[in-house]
Design an enzyme around this catalytic site. Structure first.
Site, PDB file in Angstrom:
ATOM      1  CB  SER A  80      -0.961  -0.067   1.289  1.00  0.00           C
ATOM      2  OG  SER A  80      -1.518  -1.159   1.336  1.00  0.00           O
TER       3      SER A  80
HETATM    4  N1  SAM Z   1      -0.561  -4.789   4.167  1.00  0.00           N
HETATM    5  C1  SAM Z   1       0.328  -5.099   2.949  1.00  0.00           C
HETATM    6  C2  SAM Z   1       1.697  -4.562   2.959  1.00  0.00           C
HETATM    7  O1  SAM Z   1       1.913  -3.879   3.866  1.00  0.00           O
HETATM    8  O2  SAM Z   1       2.407  -5.015   1.916  1.00  0.00           O
HETATM    9  C3  SAM Z   1      -0.497  -4.867   1.836  1.00  0.00           C
HETATM   10  C4  SAM Z   1      -1.336  -5.655   1.437  1.00  0.00           C
HETATM   11  S1  SAM Z   1      -1.977  -5.864  -0.447  1.00  0.00           S
HETATM   12  C5  SAM Z   1      -2.916  -4.423  -0.713  1.00  0.00           C
HETATM   13  C6  SAM Z   1      -3.629  -7.118   0.149  1.00  0.00           C
HETATM   14  C7  SAM Z   1      -3.149  -8.443   0.583  1.00  0.00           C
HETATM   15  O3  SAM Z   1      -4.273  -9.290   1.069  1.00  0.00           O
HETATM   16  C8  SAM Z   1      -2.410  -9.433  -0.587  1.00  0.00           C
HETATM   17  O4  SAM Z   1      -1.255  -9.521  -0.307  1.00  0.00           O
HETATM   18  C9  SAM Z   1      -3.555 -10.674  -0.853  1.00  0.00           C
HETATM   19  O5  SAM Z   1      -2.866 -11.627  -1.100  1.00  0.00           O
HETATM   20  C10 SAM Z   1      -4.102 -10.522   0.696  1.00  0.00           C
HETATM   21  N2  SAM Z   1      -5.496 -11.071   0.799  1.00  0.00           N
HETATM   22  C11 SAM Z   1      -6.591 -11.170   0.263  1.00  0.00           C
HETATM   23  N3  SAM Z   1      -7.588 -11.784   0.525  1.00  0.00           N
HETATM   24  C12 SAM Z   1      -6.976 -12.313   1.793  1.00  0.00           C
HETATM   25  C13 SAM Z   1      -7.745 -12.887   2.654  1.00  0.00           C
HETATM   26  N4  SAM Z   1      -9.117 -13.453   2.662  1.00  0.00           N
HETATM   27  N5  SAM Z   1      -6.806 -13.403   3.786  1.00  0.00           N
HETATM   28  C14 SAM Z   1      -5.745 -13.022   3.936  1.00  0.00           C
HETATM   29  N6  SAM Z   1      -4.902 -12.176   3.104  1.00  0.00           N
HETATM   30  C15 SAM Z   1      -5.735 -11.837   1.975  1.00  0.00           C
END
Ligand code: SAM
Length: 212
Positions: A61
Site C-alpha cells: 500500500s
Molecule cells: N498490508 C500489505 C503490505 O503492507 O504490503 C498490503 C497488502 S495488499 C494491498 C493485500 C493483501 O491481502 C494481498 O497480499 C492479498 O494476497 C491479501 N489477501 C486477500 N484476501 C485475503 C484473505 N482472505 N486473507 C488473507 N489475505 C488476503
C-alpha cells in the site's frame, strides 16, 4: 547515514503535511526501511507516495494509506492487533515498530514467505499464518484493533465478533473498484460505524470476501 534516510525523512515530512498528526506513527515510518519490502526493480521508488507491485498481482500500500489506516486504528503499545493481508509485511512492521503485538494472515503462501523473511531479518516480532483472514483468527481474539488491507464487500461478521471492548476495525468496504474506508468501534454490544475516506484496494478473497 543509512541508505535512503533522506528520502525516508522526506516521505515522513509529506505525511505530516497531508495530515498525519500522530508523531508515534511518523517516528515508526521514519524507522522502517520500506525499500527492503519492495522487489528489487522498485527499490528506487520505495519512498514515493505510491503503491507498488509486490508480485502475484498484489501491491504494497501507498505510505499515506498505511499511515492513515494506522492513525484510524489508534492502538497503543502492548495492545493486540490483527492484520488481514500481510502482503509485503510493511504494514505489519510499522505496527510492530509502534510496539503493538501483531498477528497477521496472508492467503498467498509465497508472499507470506517473503514477508516472513524480511520481518525476521529486521527483528520485528510478528506472529503470522497462511490462510483466509476474512474469518479472523479466533485463537488470539479478542483484538484491540483489526486492520484489513484488502477490500471487502461488507464488514466480515467474524471480525466484529473478535473485537475487544473499545476496539476498532479499519477496513475498505465497497465494490471491487472503489471503496470507502470504514472505521468501526465496538462500544459494549453496539458497533459505531464511520466512513472516512475513499480508497482503491485489491480485493479480499475468501469466505467473507469476494470469490477468487
Ligand atoms: N498490508 C500489505 C503490505 O503492507 O504490503 C498490503 C497488502 S495488499 C494491498 C493485500 C493483501 O491481502 C494481498 O497480499 C492479498 O494476497 C491479501 N489477501 C486477500 N484476501 C485475503 C484473505 N482472505 N486473507 C488473507 N489475505 C488476503
Amino acid at each position: 547515514m543509512g541508505r535512503f534516510e533522506t528520502e525516508r525523512n522526506e516521505m515522513v515530512e509529506q505525511l505530516r503535511e497531508r495530515g498525519i498528526t500522530d508523531t508515534r506513527i511518523l517516528r515508526a515510518m521514519a524507522q522502517v526501511e520500506r525499500h527492503l519490502f519492495v522487489p528489487e526493480p522498485f527499490t528506487n521508488k520505495a519512498y514515493d507516495d505510491s503503491a507498488l507491485p509486490i508480485g502475484k498481482g498484489q501491491t504494497i500500500s501507498q505510505p499515506f494509506t498505511v499511515a492513515f489506516m494506522t492513525q484510524c486504528l489508534g492502538v497503543r503499545r502492548g495492545e493486540k492487533v490483527l492484520e488481514v493481508g500481510t502482503g509485503s509485511g510493511y504494514q505489519a512492521a510499522v505496527l510492530a515498530a509502534l510496539g503493538v503485538r501483531v498477528f497477521t494472515i496472508e492467503r498467498n503462501p509465497e508472499l507470506l514467505a517473503g514477508a516472513r523473511r524480511i520481518l525476521d531479518r529486521l527483528g520485528f516480532r510478528v506472529v503470522s499464518k497462511g490462510g483466509d483472514g476474512s474469518i479472523g483468527w479466533p485463537a488470539f481474539a479478542p483484538f484491540s484493533g483489526i486492520i484489513v488491507t484488502a477490500a471487502a464487500p461488507d464488514v466480515p461478521q467474524p471480525l466484529l465478533k473478535q473485537m475487544d471492548e473499545g476496539g476498532k476495525i479499519v477496513i475498505p468496504v465497497g465494490s471491487r473498484d472503489i471503496q470507502a474506508l470504514a472505521v468501526i468501534t465496538r462500544i459494549g454490544e453496539r458497533y459505531d460505524r464511520r466512513e472516512v475516506e475513499s480508497f482503491k484496494f485489491v480485493p479480499l478473497i475468501g469466505k467473507m470476501g469476494w470469490e477468487g
